[in-house]
Design an enzyme around this catalytic site. Sequence first.
Site, PDB file in Angstrom:
ATOM      1  N   GLY A  94      -3.894  -3.454  -7.605  1.00 31.99           N
ATOM      2  CA  GLY A  94      -4.896  -2.405  -7.773  1.00 31.99           C
ATOM      3  C   GLY A  94      -5.979  -2.447  -6.706  1.00 31.99           C
ATOM      4  O   GLY A  94      -6.555  -3.504  -6.449  1.00 31.99           O
ATOM      5  N   VAL A  95      -6.243  -1.301  -6.096  1.00 33.36           N
ATOM      6  CA  VAL A  95      -7.327  -1.241  -5.109  1.00 33.36           C
ATOM      7  C   VAL A  95      -8.429  -0.260  -5.525  1.00 33.36           C
ATOM      8  O   VAL A  95      -9.275   0.090  -4.732  1.00 33.36           O
ATOM      9  CB  VAL A  95      -6.813  -0.872  -3.694  1.00 33.36           C
ATOM     10  CG1 VAL A  95      -5.895  -1.959  -3.168  1.00 33.36           C
ATOM     11  CG2 VAL A  95      -6.121   0.485  -3.677  1.00 33.36           C
ATOM     12  N   GLU A 103     -11.006  -0.629  -7.516  1.00 35.78           N
ATOM     13  CA  GLU A 103     -12.370  -1.139  -7.697  1.00 35.78           C
ATOM     14  C   GLU A 103     -12.796  -2.143  -6.640  1.00 35.78           C
ATOM     15  O   GLU A 103     -13.982  -2.307  -6.371  1.00 35.78           O
ATOM     16  CB  GLU A 103     -12.483  -1.793  -9.091  1.00 35.78           C
ATOM     17  CG  GLU A 103     -12.291  -0.794 -10.211  1.00 35.78           C
ATOM     18  CD  GLU A 103     -12.119  -1.469 -11.554  1.00 35.78           C
ATOM     19  OE1 GLU A 103     -13.081  -1.471 -12.322  1.00 35.78           O
ATOM     20  OE2 GLU A 103     -11.028  -1.989 -11.833  1.00 35.78           O
ATOM     21  N   ILE A 118       0.859  -1.177   0.000  1.00 35.54           N
ATOM     22  CA  ILE A 118       0.000   0.000   0.000  1.00 35.54           C
ATOM     23  C   ILE A 118       0.900   1.233   0.000  1.00 35.54           C
ATOM     24  O   ILE A 118       1.681   1.442   0.935  1.00 35.54           O
ATOM     25  CB  ILE A 118      -0.933  -0.013   1.222  1.00 35.54           C
ATOM     26  CG1 ILE A 118      -1.845  -1.259   1.183  1.00 35.54           C
ATOM     27  CG2 ILE A 118      -1.761   1.266   1.277  1.00 35.54           C
ATOM     28  CD1 ILE A 118      -2.752  -1.361  -0.023  1.00 35.54           C
ATOM     29  N   LEU A 119       0.816   2.045  -1.034  1.00 37.55           N
ATOM     30  CA  LEU A 119       1.707   3.197  -1.154  1.00 37.55           C
ATOM     31  C   LEU A 119       1.309   4.316  -0.197  1.00 37.55           C
ATOM     32  O   LEU A 119       2.155   5.084   0.252  1.00 37.55           O
ATOM     33  CB  LEU A 119       1.707   3.723  -2.593  1.00 37.55           C
ATOM     34  CG  LEU A 119       2.267   2.771  -3.654  1.00 37.55           C
ATOM     35  CD1 LEU A 119       2.182   3.411  -5.034  1.00 37.55           C
ATOM     36  CD2 LEU A 119       3.703   2.378  -3.347  1.00 37.55           C
TER      37      LEU A 119
END
Length: 732
Positions: free
Chosen positions: A696-697, A699, A625-626
């Site tokens: 990818g988070v 959606e 998680i950036l």
Amino acid sequence: MTIEAARLIGPGVDRVDGPLKVTGSAPYSSDFGYPHMAHAVLVRATVAAGRIRGIEATAAEAAPGVLAVITHRNAPQLGRGPDTPYWRQPPPPLQDDRIVHYGQYVGVVVAETAQQANAAARLIEVDYESAEPLLDLNDPRAELLTNPWGMDAHRGDVAAGLASAAATVDATYTTPDETNNPMGLFATVASWDGDSLTVHDSTQWPYSVRATLAATFGVPESRVRVLAPFVGGGFGAGLRVWPHVVLTVLAARTTGRPVKLVLTRPEMFTGIGHRTRTVQHIRLGADRSGQLTALEHEAKSSIAVEDDNYEPVAADSATAYACPNVDTRDLQARLNIPPPTSMRAPGEAQGNFALESALDELAYAVGVDPLELRLRNYAEDQQQLGLPWSSKALRACFEQGAERFGWSARNPRPGAMRDGNWLVGYGMAGVSFFWFQPPCQARASVRRDGTAFVRSAATDIGTGTYTVMTQLSAELLGLRLDQVEFRLGDTDLPMSPMAGGSGLTAALGSAIQAACRGVIQAFLDTADDPVSSLRGCRLDDVTVADGHIHRINEPARGEAYSEILARHGLDELTADGDSAPPKPEDVGMAPAGAFAARFVEVRVDADLGLVRVARMVSAIDGGRILNEKTANSQIIGGTVGGIGMALLEETVTDPTGRIANANLGDYLVPVNADVPELEVLFVGEPDRFNPIGVKGVGEIGLVGIAAAIANAVFHATGRRIRSLPITVDQLL
Ligand code: MOS
């Protein structure tokens, strides 16, 4: 250079574009203007099928301020945009007299002011020869597309698996049309200068707008510039190049003036896509312990008469759980409806509702706890490819989510938990979400003053792209956040894919990582001189911090970027980077989806059937998680959309094909009072499929909510609702 020991990655950093947004100075497409700009207003078909017999436009043409009235009778022939890997662009508007959906554009009026254009548009009279529209998903006359994306899955023998099962589920689930409804009204501003075109647009994919407009108007792509520095939400609606964009550009070309067009809210319901309705049939078989022996998922969704739409509904069911015998089938029925489009987790949101509802039904059929049933069918490998996942922490999502929620306190018997007049229900759902990472390019420069300029033609649709890419660049170059300028939203910048498919952070982040490594390599090449303490160093020998490059094993030896540039008389050094995902067979692993477990408590009024969501825990495996703050916002935003899908949202088409609730008064979305405290846990490890470890988070936050709520409603009431949205009338 490593981001394992990151300073800027992980903890919440405020949005770098926050001050611009809260002061109202972030420019959205409708905020741009030109001197002598004219305004366009659209005229829409009021029937859903047929043809135009005649158009009376004389009064409109003579109305004050009117510069042009363009209809199919005087529009030039236009080209069609190039196909994308996911869909064909819609056909260009105003090319003939046929009407294929309600709201189709039949004309555009251009005037000195928007008010004059609006007034003139009302003077246009269109005479239709209307035909009976195809509107029903099950209409046998509708053309049926089979396996539209080649994603149908088959393995084993479903019939045998069902025959040997101790328990089966055979059920049909339906979901309605929903409309994306970004807050920002989509707008286009177009300006021609000879054969050069500049367009400001509400888009999630500037390069696609450029390619489409170049093909449509027969000019080279190099003559078209598309800008989208800020986009007021998209949820997928901005992935396509819609006819209103083409018409704005046409209006500008016809009048020789810059032209602005801003869609109205009702036009947003017919002109920029919607989530398709679905009918889904699921058959499950399991042994006495709940182990799956067969899984069949057939989904039918709607598609417009003249359009493509990427909406794989059943496909994810093939890889979500371990099962030897699987069939998934996706079908699309062509109807006289406005073109559907991707809406946050297209297909997957609807498909997950059906699958995770059916698993809940199976849990009751075999008498196994719903969470335990998912764990017994956990897919350790990617079932279709037979490869290990590049990462998968779904088990941790289930376990940690259940722990935080207090799942073990659940009495399994429906209706057994009660608080006064409220029937209390606990429901859960698992999520295996296939996001994808398209190829991407970025460019990074480090300048003499020690600052960096990093750029790519991506968009930030409210997701936090500006912020996380600034963080990542600063981290990778050893700079402070305020020393990095990150620019996006301009086709003069390096190629970026759509902000879609939940893939932009992985794609762009990986390209930026490559570009930043390239810049540091350029500094090492330049510093290969007798006075440099970095002479002879390779990329892997050095690290960066505080605007300096250091030797890893002798940290005291190093140089500042600005020293190297000054000594060599350079203003800056620049490098390009690109990224593309590897082929699974080359790396011996399957690209992981993002994974999640959703746990929800609902309360149902025993007399009124009113459903309230009381609390929710989401455990998410999004890889690295950036920025926890913006990632958390993504999940919360998606979850609110999921509550809407479960309980409120439905775009209603009347028997003539007209959208009956095309406004935010009648189309219901959750408000604050509908949304309880939403708790989000991030679990899992950096993914192995891309160098920065992200998944990818964008959606996944929406997926699983509808099933978890429906399952909780069953637990509260004993009523299995298989048709969304879950409304009071279904519970009385
Ligand atoms: Mo998303 S629906 O891929 O913008």
